[in-house]
Design an enzyme around this catalytic site. Structure first.
Site, PDB file in Angstrom:
ATOM      1  CE1 TYR A  64      -3.483  -2.678   0.736  1.00 32.69           C
ATOM      2  CE2 TYR A  64      -4.628  -0.603   1.121  1.00 32.69           C
ATOM      3  CZ  TYR A  64      -4.663  -1.958   0.869  1.00 32.69           C
ATOM      4  OH  TYR A  64      -5.873  -2.590   0.767  1.00 32.69           O
ATOM      5  CE  LYS A 116       1.815 -17.730  -2.559  1.00 30.10           C
ATOM      6  NZ  LYS A 116       0.948 -18.927  -2.639  1.00 30.10           N
ATOM      7  CG  ASP A 123      -2.001 -20.210  -1.280  1.00 31.81           C
ATOM      8  OD1 ASP A 123      -1.464 -20.160  -0.144  1.00 31.81           O
ATOM      9  OD2 ASP A 123      -1.481 -20.820  -2.235  1.00 31.81           O
ATOM     10  CG  ASP A 148      -8.152  -4.699   1.715  1.00 35.76           C
ATOM     11  OD1 ASP A 148      -9.118  -4.243   2.357  1.00 35.76           O
ATOM     12  OD2 ASP A 148      -8.067  -4.634   0.471  1.00 35.76           O
ATOM     13  CG  ASP A 183     -13.843  -6.904   2.055  1.00 35.22           C
ATOM     14  OD1 ASP A 183     -13.753  -6.188   3.076  1.00 35.22           O
ATOM     15  OD2 ASP A 183     -14.253  -6.481   0.954  1.00 35.22           O
TER      16      ASP A 183
HETATM   17  C1  IPM Z   1     -10.408  -1.108   3.998  1.00 38.84           C
HETATM   18  C2  IPM Z   1     -10.636  -0.532   2.620  1.00 38.84           C
HETATM   19  C3  IPM Z   1      -9.470   0.366   2.248  1.00 38.84           C
HETATM   20  C4  IPM Z   1      -8.223  -0.484   2.217  1.00 38.84           C
HETATM   21  C5  IPM Z   1      -9.657   1.136   0.927  1.00 38.84           C
HETATM   22  C6  IPM Z   1     -10.909   1.961   0.929  1.00 38.84           C
HETATM   23  C7  IPM Z   1      -8.445   1.979   0.607  1.00 38.84           C
HETATM   24  O1  IPM Z   1     -10.841  -1.540   1.701  1.00 38.84           O
HETATM   25  O2  IPM Z   1     -10.289  -0.326   4.962  1.00 38.84           O
HETATM   26  O3  IPM Z   1     -10.372  -2.328   4.135  1.00 38.84           O
HETATM   27  O4  IPM Z   1      -7.924  -1.123   1.206  1.00 38.84           O
HETATM   28  O5  IPM Z   1      -7.524  -0.510   3.219  1.00 38.84           O
HETATM   29 MG    MG Z   2     -10.955  -3.496   2.547  1.00 36.34          MG
END
Ligand code: IPM
Ligand code: MG
Length: 358
Positions: free
Chosen positions: A142, A190, A222, A246, A250
């Site tokens: 990032y 990884k 993975d 990240d 999700d």
């Molecule tokens: C998160 C989001 C952010 C990230 C984006 C919006 C930049 O997906 O906080 O998980 O990737 O960190």
């Molecule tokens: Mg995110």
């Protein structure tokens, strides 16, 4: 106690969900006799529209001078399909993380008994699943440099960089979490491919000597992605680098049944930030339909982490459970017969007000 809170609603549904969280914070503070001082700041597309800067100096000052930051969401489709956009709302979030030194993002993955039927996973896999994902937040791909394009525009590159001290501080925090829980830590990397991952692994192996009671499990990302869905109950504390964290969180939110449920705390060198893990859901902006619970639960984390007020946090969580049980939920959970965003906020505040707990 006086709580000085910076309020950064951001974009999309941010303002609506933040309003509900504030109703809840006010209800708890009224009950417990805490005083609040809110200072609002602009961030994301809202800040770009105002000043051209997605994380203006003024907003940074407000954050630095507060005890905690309550954050809504960031992102605006106006910028998404323009690869040449000079500024992006997301840059505001990344700059905030970097400038506040928020190196640890704590994402508790939990399930709610009354939501088990909403999970796409089988009930026996989900029931009782509960773990903490700790994501490194200010390093890795990032932020690594160089990043960009070759002169002819036909090559693009990102760089993943980690220093030993960055790995050490996040992993110590993860070990400390593990010590307070089941003394089990899963480190996701990884290392079979990436040099940064090998440094992570080496550093964790060294740190493990300081925590002889903690059982450390090393897992390739993975494989971890598969196991989170296959048997989520095998995890207790998971630590990983920025991008893997990240993606995996999700994925993990799916276990819960709705992305609209999961909160997060970002902690580090300066003021901590509390925000839902979901995005700005622009399609729902202004419609009073978004689920405010992830933000409300982020406010619960704020009471715990920023103010060490555990009863207050627990009261908020109980109010959330009560709203779920009563079926007063938004359309992501109950497409037919859904409550609105503000109805959910009102119910929570009312429940807290009437609670006989203090
Ligand atoms: C998160 C989001 C952010 C990230 C984006 C919006 C930049 O997906 O906080 O998980 O990737 O960190
Ligand atoms: Mg995110």
């Amino acid at each position: 106690m006086k709580l000085k809170i910076a309020v950064l609603p951001g974009d999309g549904i941010g303002p609506e969900i933040i309003d509900q969280a504030l109703k809840v914070v006010n209800a708890v503070c009224n009950k417990k006799g805490h005083e609040t001082e809110y200072t609002r700041g602009l961030v994301g597309a809202a800040a770009i529209d105002d000043s051209g800067d997605p994380y203006p100096e003024e907003t940074h000052r407000i954050c630095m001078e507060s005890d905690a930051v309550l954050f809504g969401a960031i992102g605006d489709p106006r910028f998404d399909n323009d690869p040449k956009a000079r500024v992006r709302p997301e840059t505001g979030l990344l700059t905030m993380r970097k400038k506040l030194g928020l190196y640890a993002n704590i994402r508790p993955i939990m399930t709610f008994p009354s939501l088990l039927h909403k999970s796409p996973l089988r009930k026996d896999l989900v029931e009782g699943a509960e773990f903490i994902a700790i994501r490194e937040l200010t390093g890795g791909i990032y932020f690594g440099r160089p990043q960009g394009r070759s002169e002819d525009g036909n090559t693009a590159y990102d760089t993943c960089v980690y220093h030993r001290y960055e790995i050490e501080r996040i992993c110590r925090l993860a070990f400390d979490f593990a010590m307070k829980r089941k003394k089990k830590l899963t480190m996701v990397d990884k290392a079979n491919v990436l040099a940064t991952s090998r440094l992570w692994r080496e550093t964790v192996q060294e740190l493990a000597g300081d925590y002889p009671e903690v059982e450390v499990d090393y897992m390739f990302v993975d494989n971890a992605a598969m196991q989170i869905i296959q048997w989520p109950k095998r995890f207790d504390v998971l630590v990983t680098e920025n991008m893997f964290g990240d993606i995996l969180t999700d994925e993990a939110s799916v276990i819960t049944g709705s992305l609209g449920m999961l909160p997060s705390a970002s902690i580090g060198l300066h003021t901590s930030v509390f925000e839902p893990i979901h995005g700005s859901y622009p399609q729902a902006a202004g419609k009073n339909i978004a689920n405010p619970l992830a933000t409300v639960l982020s406010a619960a984390l704020m009471f715990e982490y920023a103010f060490d007020l555990h009863k207050e946090a627990s009261l908020i969580r109980q109010a959330v459970e009560a709203s779920l049980l009563a079926g007063i939920v938004t359309q992501d959970i109950e497409p037919l017969n859904a409550a609105t965003t503000s109805e959910v906020g009102d119910l929570l505040a009312d429940w807290i007000e009437k609670s006989k707990q203090f």
